[in-house]
Motif scaffolding. Structure first.
Motif, PDB file in Angstrom:
ATOM      1  N   LYS A   1       0.819  -1.215   0.000  1.00 46.78           N
ATOM      2  CA  LYS A   1       0.000   0.000   0.000  1.00 46.78           C
ATOM      3  C   LYS A   1       0.854   1.268   0.000  1.00 46.78           C
ATOM      4  O   LYS A   1       0.535   2.247  -0.692  1.00 46.78           O
TER       5      LYS A   1
ATOM      6  N   GLN B   1     -12.131   2.984  -4.549  1.00 50.33           N
ATOM      7  CA  GLN B   1     -11.325   1.854  -4.095  1.00 50.33           C
ATOM      8  C   GLN B   1     -12.191   0.943  -3.249  1.00 50.33           C
ATOM      9  O   GLN B   1     -13.126   1.384  -2.593  1.00 50.33           O
TER      10      GLN B   1
ATOM     11  N   ALA C   1     -12.187  -2.005  -0.235  1.00 50.88           N
ATOM     12  CA  ALA C   1     -11.509  -2.770   0.815  1.00 50.88           C
ATOM     13  C   ALA C   1     -12.114  -4.171   0.866  1.00 50.88           C
ATOM     14  O   ALA C   1     -13.336  -4.335   0.761  1.00 50.88           O
TER      15      ALA C   1
ATOM     16  N   PRO D   1      -8.879  -0.016  -7.838  1.00 51.46           N
ATOM     17  CA  PRO D   1      -7.988  -0.779  -6.956  1.00 51.46           C
ATOM     18  C   PRO D   1      -8.740  -1.532  -5.864  1.00 51.46           C
ATOM     19  O   PRO D   1      -9.785  -1.088  -5.380  1.00 51.46           O
TER      20      PRO D   1
ATOM     21  N   GLU E   1      -8.077  -3.166  -2.081  1.00 49.02           N
ATOM     22  CA  GLU E   1      -7.132  -3.100  -0.958  1.00 49.02           C
ATOM     23  C   GLU E   1      -7.422  -4.217   0.045  1.00 49.02           C
ATOM     24  O   GLU E   1      -8.542  -4.374   0.519  1.00 49.02           O
ATOM     25  N   ARG E   2      -6.383  -4.990   0.388  1.00 46.00           N
ATOM     26  CA  ARG E   2      -6.521  -6.118   1.294  1.00 46.00           C
ATOM     27  C   ARG E   2      -5.612  -5.958   2.507  1.00 46.00           C
ATOM     28  O   ARG E   2      -4.407  -5.763   2.366  1.00 46.00           O
TER      29      ARG E   2
ATOM     30  N   GLN F   1      -3.421  -1.426   9.824  1.00 43.29           N
ATOM     31  CA  GLN F   1      -2.900  -0.829   8.589  1.00 43.29           C
ATOM     32  C   GLN F   1      -1.582  -1.452   8.143  1.00 43.29           C
ATOM     33  O   GLN F   1      -1.134  -1.229   7.014  1.00 43.29           O
TER      34      GLN F   1
ATOM     35  N   ARG G   1      -0.720  -3.788   4.498  1.00 47.45           N
ATOM     36  CA  ARG G   1      -1.846  -3.840   3.560  1.00 47.45           C
ATOM     37  C   ARG G   1      -1.306  -3.785   2.131  1.00 47.45           C
ATOM     38  O   ARG G   1      -0.263  -3.178   1.867  1.00 47.45           O
TER      39      ARG G   1
ATOM     40  N   ILE H   1      -2.384  -3.635  -2.312  1.00 48.53           N
ATOM     41  CA  ILE H   1      -3.373  -3.153  -3.271  1.00 48.53           C
ATOM     42  C   ILE H   1      -3.209  -3.892  -4.600  1.00 48.53           C
ATOM     43  O   ILE H   1      -2.097  -4.028  -5.123  1.00 48.53           O
TER      44      ILE H   1
END
Length: 550
Positions: free
Chosen positions: A17, A448, A450, A472, A474-475, A508, A511, A513
Motif C-alpha cells: 500500500k 477503491q 476494501a 484498486p 485493498e486487502r 494498517q 496492507r 493493493i
C-alpha cells in the motif's frame, strides 16, 4: 507502476500500500498503553465459530475456531442446531482463554467482549424454559419461495422497502418466522400462548451467555434488527405496520429490545465459564462488523467480505438511502451516546466461498478450499465457461428466486481449472453488478474497494476482482476484520477508544493493493457475457416448484 498480465501458473502479486498511496496523517495511537488492554470477540459465522482476543492495537493475541454441523433436510433447506451454536462459542472461549493465560496473561485483563454474528438466521425458543422450539433456519435457506410469492401479492407489499429497507425475498428473518408459524406446531402453540421468543443469533447468544431465563437478557442491536423486516429504518424501532403485514400480533410475539451496537449496559455479562462476570459491550451483525473493522466510518467508504456468501457495504451517512436498483438499505452501525445511527447500502451475493466448497465437497476438484487458486492457475483463462452460482437463486441486484446454478460454455476441452476460474469469477462479476447499482443509487463512483474474508486470500481472485470492477482492491494483512469490528464496538463502550479518529492506524500494517491490469474494453466484454448468462438462467423453476425440490 505497471503490472504485467498474469498467465497460467503465475500467482498475481499485489503492490504494498505504501508504494501506491502515502499513509494519512492524524491521530497516533499510544501503542505502549494500548498493548496492555485486551478485548474478546465472538465471531459466530454460518459454518464456524471463532473467539479472538485482540490487544488495544487491534492485533490478535490468541484465537480458537470450531466448525459446527450444517443440516440440509431437503433441497434448498439449511438449518443449524441452536444449542450446538452455543456450545461452539463456549468451547472457543475455553480454548482461547486457556491459551491467553498460558502466554502469561490473566483473564481479568480482558476489558470487555463483543459479539458479531451471521444475520437473518432465525432462532425460536420458549421464553419460559429457554429451550429451542426448532432448529435455526439459516440465512441462505430458500424453503420460503412459495410464501414469498404469496406475500408479494398482498396489498402494501410494494411499500415495505420504503419503511424497512429490504425487499420481500427468502433472505430476511420475517419470512422464516412466518414459515415456522405456519408449519411447526410447537412454534405456533408457543405464539398463541405468548411463550414464543424470536431472535437472530446475536439475541440467542446474549440470552444464553447471560444465563438464559434467570437473567432474561433479551436484546438485539440495530444492525441485526434491520435484517428482520420488522424494524422501521428511520426510527430504529419495531413498526406495527410491518408486523401487521406479516400477520404478527406484538402482544403474542416476544421481540428483543433494539439497542445501540456499542453499550456497556445493555448486553449484560457472562454468567458462567472462564469469562464469568466480564461484560459484553458490543454487538454487530457480521457485515456491519466488517465495515467497522475496515474503518469504514466516512460516507463513501466501502468493504466487500468474501465469506460463505459475499457482502458489500457502502457507508451512506446518517440518513438511509432506499435503493431503486435492487440493493438493501440497512443500519451500518449505531455507537450510541450522542452519535446518530449510520446507514449503508448493501449488496448480498448468496454464493461465494460456498461455491469453492461445492468444488471441493461435491465435485472433488480440490482437497483444500485454499487450493482453488492453484487449480484456477493451471489454465490461462476460463476457456469460455461462465458459472452462474445460483444455488439459492440470485441475490442483489438481481433478486431472481427461480434461478438455479448453471454452467454455460462447456466444451470437450473444458478442464477443472476452467470451472475453478469461472467459480471465482462469478463472485467478482456479481460484485461488479452491485457496485454499478450503488453508483446509480448514491450518485457517486467508488474509488477503491476494501476486501476481507476467506476468498480474499486468493491473489488470483482479488486480481480478477480489480480487473472486473476497474478500480484498486485493498486487502489488509490481518483479515479477521469482522471479529475486529465487534471488538472495536466493545472497546468504544468501555473507553479503550473514544473517537473514530483514534482507529485510523489500526490494522494498517502490511496492507496491499491490487491494481487493474486489463483494458476497460476487455473487462466490459467479460461482464457482458456474464449478464447474458444471468438472463439465460432466469425462470429455471416454474410456479409449481415452490420449494425447489426438483
Amino acid at each position: 507502476m505497471v503490472i504485467e498480465k498474469a498467465s497460467a501458473a503465475v500467482d498475481p502479486q499485489p503492490i504494498p500500500k505504501e508504494e501506491v498511496q502515502p499513509s494519512e496523517g492524524g491521530h497516533h495511537l499510544n501503542e505502549k498503553k494500548l498493548k496492555k488492554f485486551f478485548i474478546g470477540s465472538i465471531d459466530q459465522g454460518t459454518t464456524s465459530t471463532r473467539f479472538i482476543i485482540f490487544d488495544g492495537l487491534g492485533e490478535p493475541v490468541v484465537m480458537h475456531q470450531i466448525e459446527f454441523s450444517q443440516m440440509y433436510p431437503q433441497s434448498g433447506w439449511h438449518e443449524h442446531d441452536p444449542e450446538e451454536i452455543v456450545k461452539s462459542v463456549e468451547q472457543c472461549i475455553e480454548h482461547a482463554t486457556k491459551a491467553f493465560v498460558n502466554l502469561g496473561h490473566d483473564v481479568s485483563e480482558i476489558k470487555a467482549v463483543g459479539i458479531t454474528n451471521q444475520r437473518e438466521t432465525t432462532v425460536v425458543w420458549d421464553k419460559n424454559t429457554g429451550k429451542p422450539l426448532h432448529n435455526t433456519i439459516a440465512w441462505p435457506d430458500t424453503r420460503t419461495k412459495g410464501l414469498v410469492r404469496e406475500l408479494k401479492s398482498q396489498d402494501g407489499a410494494d411499500e415495505l422497502q420504503e419503511v424497512c429497507g429490504l425487499p420481500l425475498s427468502t433472505y430476511p428473518s420475517s419470512v422464516k418466522l412466518v414459515w415456522l408459524l405456519k408449519n411447526v406446531d410447537a412454534v405456533r402453540e408457543a405464539y398463541e400462548e405468548g411463550r414464543l421468543a424470536f431472535g437472530t443469533v446475536d439475541t440467542w447468544l446474549l440470552y444464553k451467555l447471560n444465563g438464559g431465563p434467570e437473567r432474561n437478557v433479551y436484546v438485539t442491536d440495530a444492525t441485526n434488527a434491520s435484517r428482520t423486516m420488522f424494524m422501521n429504518l428511520y426510527t430504529c424501532e419495531y413498526d406495527d405496520v410491518l408486523l401487521e403485514f406479516f400477520g404478527l400480533d406484538p402482544k403474542k410475539l416476544n421481540l428483543p429490545k433494539i439497542v445501540p451496537s456499542s453499550s456497556a449496559e445493555h448486553f449484560g455479562s457472562f454468567a458462567y465459564g472462564p469469562l464469568k462476570d466480564i461484560r459484553i459491550a458490543g454487538c454487530l451483525g457480521d457485515q456491519s462488523a466488517a465495515l467497522v473493522g475496515q474503518q469504514g466510518f466516512t460516507p463513501g467508504s466501502a468493504k466487500n467480505t468474501y465469506g460463505t456468501g459475499c457482502f458489500l457495504l457502502y457507508n451512506v451517512g446518517e440518513k438511509p438511502v432506499i435503493s431503486k436498483h435492487g440493493l438493501l438499505a440497512t443500519v451500518a452501525y449505531d455507537f450510541g451516546g450522542n452519535r446518530k445511527p449510520v446507514y449503508a447500502l448493501e449488496g448480498s451475493i448468496a454464493v461465494a466461498g460456498s461455491g469453492v466448497k461445492f468444488l471441493m465437497n461435491n465435485m472433488g476438484f480440490i482437497r483444500d478450499s485454499d487450493k482453488v487458486g492453484e487449480l484456477a492457475r493451471t489454465v490461462k483463462d476460463n476457456g469460455g465457461c461462465v458459472f452462474v452460482t445460483a444455488f439459492s437463486g440470485l441475490f442483489a441486484p438481481y433478486w431472481i428466486d427461480d434461478a438455479k446454478g448453471t454452467i454455460f460454455g462447456i466444451t470437450q476441452h473444458t478442464e477443472r481449472g476452467h470451472i475453478a476460474r469461472a467459480t471465482l469469477e462469478a463472485t467478482c462479476f456479481q460484485t461488479k453488478a452491485i457496485l454499478d447499482a450503488m453508483e446509480r443509487d448514491s450518485g457517486h463512483k467508488l474509488a477503491q474497494l476494501a476486501v476481507d474474508g476467506g476468498m480474499s486470500k486468493s491473489n488470483l481472485c482479488m486480481q480478477t476482482q480489480a480487473n472486473v470492477i476497474g478500480i484498486p482492491v485493498e486487502r489488509p494483512a490481518m483479515r479477521e476484520t469482522t471479529a475486529l469490528g465487534a471488538a472495536i464496538a466493545a472497546g468504544f463502550a468501555v473507553n479503550i477508544w473514544k473517537e473514530f479518529d483514534e482507529l485510523r492506524e489500526i490494522n494498517q500494517k502490511d496492507r496491499v493493493i491490487f491494481m487493474p491490469n486489463i483494458s476497460k474494453e476487455e473487462s466490459a466484454k467479460m461482464f457482458k457475457k456474464w449478464g447474458r448468462a444471468v438472463e439465460m438462467c432466469r425462470g429455471w423453476l416454474d410456479a409449481d416448484e415452490q420449494n425447489g425440490e426438483f
